[in-house]
Design a protein around this motif. Structure first.
Motif: not given
Length: 226
Positions: A189-200
């Protein structure tokens, strides 16, 4: 009470199987303003759910329907005559964000973890569409199939992260979603997330999970020295 007698050579009749009422989806032909407190107002083009299990009011040709998060009586003359039967009403309600109808489906005995033809659960569709209330409701199920992967290998967390739904990502992680799962393309899920807040958010969740597994807590990282 007389005992039931089976005719020789003839199998006993099968026991009746309880089936959930079918659900039909109709479209409003024109605007309608409720004339009574138990009626439902709607606008032209609105989609309304009608359950076969609900008795209609034959005297005035009305039936109970649900539109969005509202339920009430509607005149059948105000909706299209040709109706569409919803095969998976709970999935459809989750996708459209219809919380009230979602609750009705669950209370009516429909499975909250059933799979559609693509292998998706209702939670997947609620997460994809960004309907936070539906996600919360489905997470309250005894077994919400939180980490169920569809035929593409995607989980609700994958699709929420990919579509930028930060609040839903947070809900899923708090509910115990496994951020390490990879889809068929080998992506988390982190790999495909484009929103930096979501990655964090995913990184922080993984960090706290790792710390918990090793027996650490936040106090262990505080510097007590003066």
């Amino acid at each position: 009470m007389a005992a039931t007698v089976n005719t020789p050579g003839r199998p006993a009749p099968p026991k009746p199987v309880s089936k959930p009422g079918k659900v039909k989806l109709v479209r409003a032909l024109h605007n309608y303003t409720a004339e009574h407190s138990d009626e439902l107002s709607f606008e032209e083009g609105d989609l309304l759910y009608i359950q076969d299990s609900v008795q209609s009011n034959a005297s005035c040709k009305k039936v109970q329907a649900t539109c969005g998060n509202r339920t009430g009586w509607i005149p059948m003359s105000a909706v299209e005559e040709q109706v569409t039967e919803v095969v998976l009403p709970l999935h459809d309600a989750a996708r459209r964000g219809n919380t009230i109808f979602l609750k009705e489906c669950l209370s009516g005995g429909l499975s909250g973890t059933a799979l559609d033809s693509a292998g998706c659960t209702p939670l997947y569709w609620a997460a994809l569409s960004g309907h936070e209330d539906c996600v919360q409701l489905l997470l309250e199920l005894p077994n919400p199939a939180l980490n169920a992967q569809n035929k593409m290998g995607d989980t609700p967390l994958h699709v929420a992260a990919n579509h930028g739904h930060l609040n839903i990502v947070t809900l899923l992680l708090q509910g115990g979603a496994d951020a390490s799962l990879q889809n068929n393309a080998g992506l988390t899920a982190e790999d495909i997330a484009q929103n930096p807040a979501i990655k964090n958010e995913i990184q922080m969740s993984r960090y706290h999970k790792d710390a918990s597994l090793h027996g650490y807590n936040e106090d262990d990282y505080n510097d007590d020295s003066d």
